[in-house]
Scaffold this active site. Structure first.
Site, PDB file in Angstrom:
ATOM      1  N   SER A 115       0.820  -1.109  -0.119  1.00 43.45           N
ATOM      2  CA  SER A 115      -0.039  -0.082  -0.205  1.00 43.45           C
ATOM      3  C   SER A 115       0.804   1.219   0.095  1.00 43.45           C
ATOM      4  O   SER A 115       0.506   2.306  -0.923  1.00 43.45           O
ATOM      5  CB  SER A 115      -0.853  -0.036   1.437  1.00 43.45           C
ATOM      6  OG  SER A 115      -0.370   0.015   2.336  1.00 43.45           O
ATOM      7  N   ALA A 120       3.867   1.728  -1.107  1.00 35.02           N
ATOM      8  CA  ALA A 120       4.719   1.815  -2.295  1.00 35.02           C
ATOM      9  C   ALA A 120       3.725   2.337  -3.309  1.00 35.02           C
ATOM     10  O   ALA A 120       4.088   2.925  -4.293  1.00 35.02           O
ATOM     11  CB  ALA A 120       5.325   0.586  -2.551  1.00 35.02           C
ATOM     12  N   ASP A 149       9.382  -3.734  -3.393  1.00 33.94           N
ATOM     13  CA  ASP A 149       8.008  -3.206  -3.310  1.00 33.94           C
ATOM     14  C   ASP A 149       7.602  -2.156  -4.349  1.00 33.94           C
ATOM     15  O   ASP A 149       6.888  -2.079  -5.350  1.00 33.94           O
ATOM     16  CB  ASP A 149       7.451  -2.847  -1.856  1.00 33.94           C
ATOM     17  CG  ASP A 149       7.227  -3.652  -0.936  1.00 33.94           C
ATOM     18  OD1 ASP A 149       7.484  -4.908  -1.192  1.00 33.94           O
ATOM     19  OD2 ASP A 149       6.234  -3.440   0.191  1.00 33.94           O
TER      20      ASP A 149
HETATM   21  O1  PMV Z   1       6.213  -4.371   3.310  1.00 38.41           O
HETATM   22  P1  PMV Z   1       6.081  -5.806   3.143  1.00 38.41           P
HETATM   23  O2  PMV Z   1       5.024  -6.398   4.144  1.00 38.41           O
HETATM   24  O3  PMV Z   1       5.692  -6.079   1.626  1.00 38.41           O
HETATM   25  O4  PMV Z   1       7.321  -6.257   3.550  1.00 38.41           O
HETATM   26  C1  PMV Z   1       8.672  -6.253   2.604  1.00 38.41           C
HETATM   27  C2  PMV Z   1       9.276  -7.569   2.462  1.00 38.41           C
HETATM   28  C3  PMV Z   1      10.299  -7.589   3.797  1.00 38.41           C
HETATM   29  O5  PMV Z   1      11.453  -8.353   2.933  1.00 38.41           O
HETATM   30  C4  PMV Z   1      10.335  -8.049   4.655  1.00 38.41           C
HETATM   31  C5  PMV Z   1      11.007  -6.028   3.750  1.00 38.41           C
HETATM   32  C6  PMV Z   1      11.834  -5.595   2.617  1.00 38.41           C
HETATM   33  O6  PMV Z   1      12.101  -4.297   2.693  1.00 38.41           O
HETATM   34  O7  PMV Z   1      12.087  -6.280   1.444  1.00 38.41           O
END
Ligand code: PMV
Length: 320
Positions: free
Chosen positions: A115, A117, A159
């Site tokens: 969300s 990003a 993301d």
């Molecule tokens: O923000 P999320 O829940 O999509 O987590 C990202 C994934 C992680 O590998 C845990 C963190 C990262 O920065 O890649």
């Protein structure tokens, strides 16, 4: 005159995302695979304003969480204001324009669905468009990354990349490449209804890693091997093999301590109902579980996930 009566200068959208494999280990330079989820999205609309640059953010559907950020020298540390300032720097503008930028989203917040990003990518795209400038996907990703750093501390960058590219991506050590899919991927996404604070979970993994580097690095290596296998399965359209990799990745995430009984129960229910594979996606500790499913079984597996405690489910197909 209400904002709705003023003309639209520009508008842009960005999709949600899920990580298929490789969360957490990607923070330590290993590879991860992520795909866009277009059935949920963020949208930004730019209108003329009488004041300075104002950003209104309404990110959670149904909740009145609108706030206003003025980007007027006294710089706000809100992630979206950081993104807006990054755009102004990219444009080479030292004075903010008189714009009202409204950001809304259908992506549940803090569930690993990208969300923050998506909101940042939609905002930077709409602002660039309002300025009459073309923004490449790589540039949109780079600008949104600055907001991600503000929101999460030390994001890997996966993301903002998958959301800006709107394509399946392989991401490792800051480098991304597009992944060709041999077949569409039918997914059921189950929302646990609990927030997954990325910053806290990344910090918890960091603490475990500091306490026992050898063991945690070995888990990251196991995940890397699964990502490598999954990449081949993806390109061949071998959903059975891809699903096995995902379920094995879930076992690694459990060892890392980011899953819990309720997420494990959702994974089990999807597998029992016939999913090819299932795992948590994103930071863990809540957030979502994703299941790779035979297309025709999607509704039944979604029902099983809701019966096992999912607050909501999203059925989606990632196209080739
Ligand atoms: O923000 P999320 O829940 O999509 O987590 C990202 C994934 C992680 O590998 C845990 C963190 C990262 O920065 O890649």
């Amino acid at each position: 005159m209400t904002p709705e009566d003023t003309p639209i200068l520009a508008s842009a959208q960005a999709p949600g995302k899920v990580i298929l494999l490789g969360e957490h280990s990607v923070v330590y330079g290993r590879a991860a695979i992520a795909v866009p989820v277009r059935s949920v999205f963020a949208r930004a609309v730019v209108r003329p304003a009488t004041d300075k640059l104002v950003i209104c953010s309404r990110l959670e559907a149904g909740l009145g969480t609108t706030w206003t950020i003025r980007v007027d020298g006294e710089s706000s540390q809100e992630p979206l204001a950081v993104a807006a300032q990054a755009v102004l720097g990219w444009l080479g503008w030292d004075r903010p324009p008189r714009w009202l930028v409204e950001v809304s989203s259908t992506i549940p917040l803090a569930r690993g669905l990208g969300s923050s990003a998506a909101a940042a990518v939609a905002l930077v795209r709409a602002m660039a468009q309002a300025a009459g400038r073309e923004l490449s996907a790589a540039e949109a990703s780079e600008l949104a990354y600055q907001a991600e750093q503000q929101a999460h501390g030390t994001p890997s960058g996966i993301d903002n990349t998958v959301v800006a590219w709107d394509r399946p991506v392989h991401f490792a050590a800051g480098q991304a490449r597009e992944l060709p899919l041999g077949a569409p991927l039918p997914l059921v996404i189950a929302d646990s209804g609990r927030r997954a604070p990325t910053r806290d979970l990344v910090a918890a993994v960091r603490e475990r890693w500091s306490g026992n580097r050898r063991q945690i690095e070995a888990i990251f290596d196991d995940i890397q091997a699964l990502v490598d296998r999954a990449e081949i399965a993806l390109s061949q359209g071998n959903l059975g093999q891809l699903g096995s990799c995902m379920t094995e990745n879930q076992a690694c995430l459990r060892q890392l301590g980011v899953s819990d009984e309720r997420l494990d129960a959702l994974v089990e229910s999807a597998l029992t109902a016939g999913a090819w594979g299932a795992k948590l996606s994103g930071a863990g500790g809540g957030g979502v579980v994703i299941a790779l499913v035979p297309l025709a079984d999607g509704p039944r597996i979604a029902e099983a996930l809701r019966a096992a405690g999912a607050r909501d489910t999203i059925q989606t197909v990632v196209e080739t």
